[in-house]
Design an enzyme around this catalytic site. Structure first.
Site, PDB file in Angstrom:
ATOM      1  N   ASP A  55      -4.582   3.998  -2.449  1.00 22.67           N
ATOM      2  CA  ASP A  55      -5.769   4.416  -1.716  1.00 22.67           C
ATOM      3  C   ASP A  55      -6.144   5.852  -2.069  1.00 22.67           C
ATOM      4  O   ASP A  55      -5.400   6.787  -1.762  1.00 22.67           O
ATOM      5  CB  ASP A  55      -5.509   4.324  -0.209  1.00 22.67           C
ATOM      6  CG  ASP A  55      -5.445   2.892   0.284  1.00 22.67           C
ATOM      7  OD1 ASP A  55      -6.381   2.128  -0.010  1.00 22.67           O
ATOM      8  OD2 ASP A  55      -4.462   2.542   0.964  1.00 22.67           O
ATOM      9  N   MET A 103     -11.936   5.059  -2.011  1.00 19.16           N
ATOM     10  CA  MET A 103     -12.661   5.342  -0.780  1.00 19.16           C
ATOM     11  C   MET A 103     -13.313   6.710  -0.909  1.00 19.16           C
ATOM     12  O   MET A 103     -12.976   7.662  -0.199  1.00 19.16           O
ATOM     13  CB  MET A 103     -11.709   5.260   0.414  1.00 19.16           C
ATOM     14  CG  MET A 103     -11.312   3.836   0.745  1.00 19.16           C
ATOM     15  SD  MET A 103     -10.201   3.712   2.165  1.00 19.16           S
ATOM     16  CE  MET A 103      -8.630   3.871   1.341  1.00 19.16           C
ATOM     17  N   MET A 158      -8.744   8.735  -1.290  1.00 21.28           N
ATOM     18  CA  MET A 158      -9.699   9.124  -0.241  1.00 21.28           C
ATOM     19  C   MET A 158     -10.199  10.539  -0.490  1.00 21.28           C
ATOM     20  O   MET A 158      -9.434  11.418  -0.883  1.00 21.28           O
ATOM     21  CB  MET A 158      -9.024   9.068   1.133  1.00 21.28           C
ATOM     22  CG  MET A 158      -8.358   7.758   1.455  1.00 21.28           C
ATOM     23  SD  MET A 158      -7.608   7.833   3.112  1.00 21.28           S
ATOM     24  CE  MET A 158      -6.642   6.326   3.107  1.00 21.28           C
ATOM     25  N   SER A 180       0.834  -1.201   0.000  1.00 15.04           N
ATOM     26  CA  SER A 180       0.000   0.000   0.000  1.00 15.04           C
ATOM     27  C   SER A 180       0.866   1.247   0.000  1.00 15.04           C
ATOM     28  O   SER A 180       1.603   1.512   0.950  1.00 15.04           O
ATOM     29  CB  SER A 180      -0.914   0.009   1.223  1.00 15.04           C
ATOM     30  OG  SER A 180      -1.651   1.207   1.279  1.00 15.04           O
ATOM     31  N   HIS A 210      -7.935   1.695  -4.952  1.00 15.51           N
ATOM     32  CA  HIS A 210      -8.991   1.500  -3.965  1.00 15.51           C
ATOM     33  C   HIS A 210      -9.683   2.840  -3.745  1.00 15.51           C
ATOM     34  O   HIS A 210      -9.141   3.749  -3.117  1.00 15.51           O
ATOM     35  CB  HIS A 210      -8.346   0.984  -2.672  1.00 15.51           C
ATOM     36  CG  HIS A 210      -9.312   0.765  -1.555  1.00 15.51           C
ATOM     37  ND1 HIS A 210      -8.889   0.525  -0.266  1.00 15.51           N
ATOM     38  CD2 HIS A 210     -10.675   0.731  -1.506  1.00 15.51           C
ATOM     39  CE1 HIS A 210      -9.947   0.365   0.515  1.00 15.51           C
ATOM     40  NE2 HIS A 210     -11.045   0.493  -0.222  1.00 15.51           N
ATOM     41  N   MET A 226     -12.335  -5.392   3.951  1.00 17.77           N
ATOM     42  CA  MET A 226     -11.607  -4.480   4.823  1.00 17.77           C
ATOM     43  C   MET A 226     -11.517  -5.104   6.211  1.00 17.77           C
ATOM     44  O   MET A 226     -12.521  -5.490   6.796  1.00 17.77           O
ATOM     45  CB  MET A 226     -12.302  -3.126   4.908  1.00 17.77           C
ATOM     46  CG  MET A 226     -12.230  -2.284   3.639  1.00 17.77           C
ATOM     47  SD  MET A 226     -10.528  -1.883   3.145  1.00 17.77           S
ATOM     48  CE  MET A 226      -9.938  -0.992   4.593  1.00 17.77           C
ATOM     49  N   PHE A 262      -7.464   5.271   7.589  1.00 20.05           N
ATOM     50  CA  PHE A 262      -6.158   5.520   8.203  1.00 20.05           C
ATOM     51  C   PHE A 262      -5.296   4.268   8.132  1.00 20.05           C
ATOM     52  O   PHE A 262      -5.797   3.149   8.298  1.00 20.05           O
ATOM     53  CB  PHE A 262      -6.324   5.925   9.681  1.00 20.05           C
ATOM     54  CG  PHE A 262      -7.129   7.179   9.879  1.00 20.05           C
ATOM     55  CD1 PHE A 262      -6.532   8.420   9.762  1.00 20.05           C
ATOM     56  CD2 PHE A 262      -8.480   7.115  10.170  1.00 20.05           C
ATOM     57  CE1 PHE A 262      -7.277   9.583   9.938  1.00 20.05           C
ATOM     58  CE2 PHE A 262      -9.228   8.263  10.352  1.00 20.05           C
ATOM     59  CZ  PHE A 262      -8.628   9.505  10.226  1.00 20.05           C
ATOM     60  N   GLY A 263      -4.006   4.459   7.907  1.00 22.35           N
ATOM     61  CA  GLY A 263      -3.077   3.348   7.921  1.00 22.35           C
ATOM     62  C   GLY A 263      -2.637   3.009   9.327  1.00 22.35           C
ATOM     63  O   GLY A 263      -2.880   3.760  10.280  1.00 22.35           O
ATOM     64  N   HIS A 303      -0.995  -1.043  -4.385  1.00 24.82           N
ATOM     65  CA  HIS A 303      -2.304  -0.648  -3.868  1.00 24.82           C
ATOM     66  C   HIS A 303      -2.322   0.855  -3.637  1.00 24.82           C
ATOM     67  O   HIS A 303      -1.502   1.389  -2.886  1.00 24.82           O
ATOM     68  CB  HIS A 303      -2.578  -1.393  -2.560  1.00 24.82           C
ATOM     69  CG  HIS A 303      -3.969  -1.243  -2.054  1.00 24.82           C
ATOM     70  ND1 HIS A 303      -5.033  -1.944  -2.575  1.00 24.82           N
ATOM     71  CD2 HIS A 303      -4.476  -0.464  -1.068  1.00 24.82           C
ATOM     72  CE1 HIS A 303      -6.137  -1.623  -1.920  1.00 24.82           C
ATOM     73  NE2 HIS A 303      -5.829  -0.719  -1.004  1.00 24.82           N
ATOM     74  N   ASP A 317      -7.370  -6.042   3.321  1.00 24.28           N
ATOM     75  CA  ASP A 317      -6.658  -4.781   3.526  1.00 24.28           C
ATOM     76  C   ASP A 317      -6.909  -4.290   4.941  1.00 24.28           C
ATOM     77  O   ASP A 317      -8.056  -4.055   5.333  1.00 24.28           O
ATOM     78  CB  ASP A 317      -7.147  -3.750   2.506  1.00 24.28           C
ATOM     79  CG  ASP A 317      -6.454  -2.402   2.632  1.00 24.28           C
ATOM     80  OD1 ASP A 317      -5.492  -2.290   3.412  1.00 24.28           O
ATOM     81  OD2 ASP A 317      -6.879  -1.459   1.936  1.00 24.28           O
ATOM     82  N   GLY A 318      -5.816  -4.139   5.710  1.00 20.30           N
ATOM     83  CA  GLY A 318      -5.928  -3.548   7.037  1.00 20.30           C
ATOM     84  C   GLY A 318      -5.279  -4.389   8.116  1.00 20.30           C
ATOM     85  O   GLY A 318      -5.740  -5.486   8.408  1.00 20.30           O
TER      86      GLY A 318
END
Length: 224
Positions: free
Chosen positions: A34, A67, A36, A7, A65, A136, A142-143, A32, A174-175
């Site tokens: 993200d 979001m 947002m 990520s 991804h 998820m 948030f990472g 990956h 993911d997560g």
């Protein structure tokens, strides 16, 4: 096929090309990304200009991804910026089936993501329409969060549903993915693991290599 998807959100933004090259050299196949919007999730990350700029420095699959609210609005722009796979949240789409179709029209592969508390049954009717389902395992935005244990059962349930339908749909997680829980996730039925902090904190190439060695070990032990 088991795939590592580092990520980018956890990479060193002063040295993105360096970090991308390191994980690519180690054997990671996906990157990956993200995206947002500050509405669907509290955070704002990056968008098309960054993705477009990075596209020229790697041949890795760009796994975007989304979001964001009503993500299909941006499908064409994301595809033109270099996205190979566009993953949209079931919770963010008013009409999920038409959103999937809109992404498909761009020529990109399509994924659907589920937040931790969203049941797997939410995608029952669209499973044949997508290439991947993203489970998820933390609440998005948030990472560096800790893995939510009950989501492991969701992975198992989703794998059972996919197998019963005779589909070859990928399951991405993911997560909070680390070397400590990656094997369990693979054995539960996931085959695409997103890892951010666990890859990019320290030597990204070396960390990615450790994940890929674990993938081989699970394969050799008879895991899915």
């Amino acid at each position: 096929m088991r795939i590592l998807a580092p990520s980018l959100l956890a990479a060193d933004f002063k040295n993105l090309e360096r970090d991308i090259k390191a994980v690519e050299k180690a054997g990671a196949m996906y990157l990956h990304l993200d995206v947002m919007d500050g509405t669907f999730v509290p955070s704002i990350s990056f968008g098309m200009p960054v993705i477009r700029a990075l596209r020229s420095c790697t041949d890795m699959v760009f796994d975007v991804h989304m979001m964001v609210e009503e993500p299909a609005r941006y499908a064409d722009d994301m595809r033109e910026s270099g996205a190979d796979l566009i993953c949209i949240h079931a919770e963010a789409c008013r009409h999920l089936d038409s959103s999937i179709a809109r992404v498909r029209q761009t020529g990109a592969k399509v994924g659907v993501a589920l937040n931790p508390a969203t049941p797997v049954s939410a995608v029952d009717l669209v499973l044949p329409l997508v290439d991947m389902v993203l489970v998820m395992t933390v609440n998005p935005g948030f990472g560096g969060q800790k893995f939510i244990p009950y989501t492991l059962d969701k992975v198992k349930d989703l794998r059972r549903r996919i197998d019963e339908l005779g589909l070859d749909t990928d399951i991405q997680v993911d997560g909070g993915v680390t070397l400590n829980n990656a094997g369990e996730l693979l054995r539960a039925g996931a085959n695409v693991l997103v890892a951010g902090t666990a890859v990019f904190k320290g030597d990204a190439g070396e960390n990615a290599g450790r994940f890929l060695e674990l993938f081989d070990t699970v394969q050799g032990s008879g895991g899915l």
